[in-house]
Design an enzyme around this catalytic site. Structure first.
Site, PDB file in Angstrom:
ATOM      1  N   ASP A   1       0.788  -1.253   0.000  1.00  0.00           N
ATOM      2  CA  ASP A   1       0.000   0.000   0.000  1.00  0.00           C
ATOM      3  C   ASP A   1       0.814   1.294   0.000  1.00  0.00           C
ATOM      4  O   ASP A   1       0.431   2.274   0.666  1.00  0.00           O
ATOM      5  CB  ASP A   1      -0.961   0.007   1.202  1.00  0.00           C
ATOM      6  CG  ASP A   1      -1.944  -1.143   1.169  1.00  0.00           C
ATOM      7  OD1 ASP A   1      -1.935  -1.920   0.208  1.00  0.00           O
ATOM      8  OD2 ASP A   1      -2.731  -1.259   2.122  1.00  0.00           O
TER       9      ASP A   1
ATOM     10  N   GLU B   1      -4.577  -0.774  -1.387  1.00  0.00           N
ATOM     11  CA  GLU B   1      -5.882  -0.882  -0.718  1.00  0.00           C
ATOM     12  C   GLU B   1      -6.844   0.043  -1.445  1.00  0.00           C
ATOM     13  O   GLU B   1      -6.591   1.249  -1.556  1.00  0.00           O
ATOM     14  CB  GLU B   1      -5.783  -0.475   0.752  1.00  0.00           C
ATOM     15  CG  GLU B   1      -7.128  -0.615   1.471  1.00  0.00           C
ATOM     16  CD  GLU B   1      -7.080  -0.241   2.949  1.00  0.00           C
ATOM     17  OE1 GLU B   1      -5.983  -0.047   3.483  1.00  0.00           O
ATOM     18  OE2 GLU B   1      -8.152  -0.140   3.545  1.00  0.00           O
TER      19      GLU B   1
ATOM     20  N   LYS C   1      -6.627  -4.724  -3.125  1.00  0.00           N
ATOM     21  CA  LYS C   1      -7.238  -5.461  -2.014  1.00  0.00           C
ATOM     22  C   LYS C   1      -8.281  -4.586  -1.312  1.00  0.00           C
ATOM     23  O   LYS C   1      -8.019  -3.424  -1.006  1.00  0.00           O
ATOM     24  CB  LYS C   1      -6.166  -5.925  -1.023  1.00  0.00           C
ATOM     25  CG  LYS C   1      -5.362  -4.811  -0.380  1.00  0.00           C
ATOM     26  CD  LYS C   1      -4.253  -5.419   0.457  1.00  0.00           C
ATOM     27  CE  LYS C   1      -3.483  -4.396   1.247  1.00  0.00           C
ATOM     28  NZ  LYS C   1      -4.254  -3.578   2.180  1.00  0.00           N
TER      29      LYS C   1
ATOM     30  N   LYS D   1      -7.702  -5.041   4.816  1.00  0.00           N
ATOM     31  CA  LYS D   1      -6.395  -4.670   5.359  1.00  0.00           C
ATOM     32  C   LYS D   1      -5.364  -5.744   5.005  1.00  0.00           C
ATOM     33  O   LYS D   1      -4.250  -5.444   4.621  1.00  0.00           O
ATOM     34  CB  LYS D   1      -6.479  -4.475   6.875  1.00  0.00           C
ATOM     35  CG  LYS D   1      -7.502  -3.425   7.316  1.00  0.00           C
ATOM     36  CD  LYS D   1      -7.259  -2.082   6.677  1.00  0.00           C
ATOM     37  CE  LYS D   1      -8.261  -1.036   7.161  1.00  0.00           C
ATOM     38  NZ  LYS D   1      -8.210   0.193   6.344  1.00  0.00           N
TER      39      LYS D   1
ATOM     40  N   VAL E   1       3.164   0.271   4.252  1.00  0.00           N
ATOM     41  CA  VAL E   1       2.411   0.994   5.282  1.00  0.00           C
ATOM     42  C   VAL E   1       0.987   0.454   5.388  1.00  0.00           C
ATOM     43  O   VAL E   1       0.476  -0.122   4.438  1.00  0.00           O
ATOM     44  CB  VAL E   1       2.364   2.499   4.955  1.00  0.00           C
ATOM     45  CG1 VAL E   1       3.771   3.076   4.954  1.00  0.00           C
ATOM     46  CG2 VAL E   1       1.677   2.793   3.614  1.00  0.00           C
ATOM     47  N   THR E   2       0.342   0.695   6.542  1.00  0.00           N
ATOM     48  CA  THR E   2       0.967   1.121   7.770  1.00  0.00           C
ATOM     49  C   THR E   2       1.315  -0.115   8.598  1.00  0.00           C
ATOM     50  O   THR E   2       0.669  -1.149   8.487  1.00  0.00           O
ATOM     51  CB  THR E   2       0.040   2.049   8.601  1.00  0.00           C
ATOM     52  OG1 THR E   2      -1.176   1.333   8.918  1.00  0.00           O
ATOM     53  CG2 THR E   2      -0.289   3.305   7.850  1.00  0.00           C
TER      54      THR E   2
ATOM     55  N   CYS F   1      -2.261  -2.605   7.697  1.00  0.00           N
ATOM     56  CA  CYS F   1      -2.213  -3.531   6.562  1.00  0.00           C
ATOM     57  C   CYS F   1      -0.964  -4.415   6.553  1.00  0.00           C
ATOM     58  O   CYS F   1      -1.014  -5.555   6.094  1.00  0.00           O
ATOM     59  CB  CYS F   1      -2.355  -2.747   5.262  1.00  0.00           C
ATOM     60  SG  CYS F   1      -4.019  -2.064   5.083  1.00  0.00           S
TER      61      CYS F   1
ATOM     62  N   GLN G   1       8.322 -14.204  21.226  1.00  0.00           N
ATOM     63  CA  GLN G   1       8.086 -15.641  21.454  1.00  0.00           C
ATOM     64  C   GLN G   1       8.685 -16.497  20.337  1.00  0.00           C
ATOM     65  O   GLN G   1       8.063 -17.423  19.830  1.00  0.00           O
ATOM     66  CB  GLN G   1       6.579 -15.918  21.566  1.00  0.00           C
ATOM     67  CG  GLN G   1       5.907 -15.137  22.693  1.00  0.00           C
ATOM     68  CD  GLN G   1       4.422 -15.361  22.728  1.00  0.00           C
ATOM     69  OE1 GLN G   1       3.945 -16.396  23.202  1.00  0.00           O
ATOM     70  NE2 GLN G   1       3.670 -14.398  22.217  1.00  0.00           N
TER      71      GLN G   1
HETATM   72  C1  C5J Z   1      -3.151   0.565   5.524  1.00  0.00           C
HETATM   73  C2  C5J Z   1      -4.872   1.784   6.703  1.00  0.00           C
HETATM   74  N1  C5J Z   1      -2.668   0.391   4.315  1.00  0.00           N
HETATM   75  N2  C5J Z   1      -4.049   2.161   7.668  1.00  0.00           N
HETATM   76  N3  C5J Z   1      -4.408   1.098   5.631  1.00  0.00           N
HETATM   77  O1  C5J Z   1      -2.525   0.292   6.522  1.00  0.00           O
HETATM   78  O2  C5J Z   1      -6.045   2.063   6.750  1.00  0.00           O
END
Ligand code: C5J
Length: 233
Positions: free
Chosen positions: A25, A73, A130, A133, A158-159, A163, A203
């Site tokens: 993204d 996205e 997509k 997320k 990101v972020t 996502c 872990q």
């Molecule tokens: C992504 C969002 N790409 N933060 N989307 O992380 O809404």
């Protein structure tokens, strides 16, 4: 040829022929002023700061002949793939599908939907739209990775906690080994990024591995690239 990256919580080894660089993204809607991210009140300069690092890793990966998958996205113009539960979140003043400074917010084909020019896909790279997320939800990603016999993913984008993390968790559940490039991912909330890095590698790599780009680039540098192999043959 096995490449080994000094990562956390321990070394991450992969064969580039069975590994994809997955860039999540890096769209104008998230990274540039005027997009979806900014419409939610976020400071996009934090995300812009990782662009040079992403460029370096992308170039090195391409130079090695590695395969790249980019995600975006976004939703269909009629919003038929955007459930009310997603549509009704965020700022009531500027929702998904509303007209924004870079076209309709988070809609396929609008200017804000595009991947930033610095990381623009090239021929042979897969671009996946997509609606969720996670990059596996309602996309062809799983099939595309299976056809290519991909077993490992190097992840940037990101972020971090939305996502990127969702995609890594989806991938982990599907059996992929995933390395997140620490300085190739960012959040609008630095504390969320830090927490995500720690959660992923906790872990004994419960979700995956993390490493700075320098460690990945150093590891790639010591690998024998396919073009070099071809020359010496
Ligand atoms: C992504 C969002 N790409 N933060 N989307 O992380 O809404």
């Amino acid at each position: 040829m096995i490449t080994t990256v000094h990562a956390q919580p321990f070394d991450f080894s992969f064969n580039i022929r069975h590994t994809a660089l997955l860039i999540i993204d890096m769209q104008r809607d998230f990274v540039e002023p005027g997009g979806f991210g900014a419409s939610l009140g976020n400071d996009v300069s934090l995300l812009q700061a990782i662009v040079p690092t992403c460029q370096r890793v992308l170039q090195a990966w391409r130079d090695m002949g590695g395969w790249v998958v980019h995600t975006r996205e976004a939703h269909r113009p009629d919003l038929s793939d955007c459930p009310p539960a997603k549509l009704n979140r965020g700022s009531p003043m500027l929702r998904i599908g509303d007209a924004g400074p870079m076209g309709r917010i988070l809609i396929r084909g609008e200017p804000g939907h595009a991947i930033i020019p610095e990381l623009a896909p090239i021929e042979g790279e897969l671009v996946i739209d997509k609606p969720g997320k996670g990059a596996f939800y309602a996309t062809c990603l799983s099939e595309a990775l299976t056809v290519r016999e991909i077993t490992h993913l190097i992840v940037m984008g990101v972020t971090t906690e939305v996502c990127v993390q969702t995609t890594m968790r989806e991938a982990n559940d599907r059996g992929y080994d995933c390395l997140l490039v620490e300085d190739g991912t960012e959040s609008y909330f630095p504390a969320f990024k830090q927490a995500t890095l720690e959660m992923i590698r906790a872990q004994g790599a419960i979700v995956g591995w993390t490493a700075p780009s320098a460690a990945l680039l150093a590891a790639l540098d010591t690998s024998v690239s396919p073009p070099a192999l071809a020359r010496s043959a």
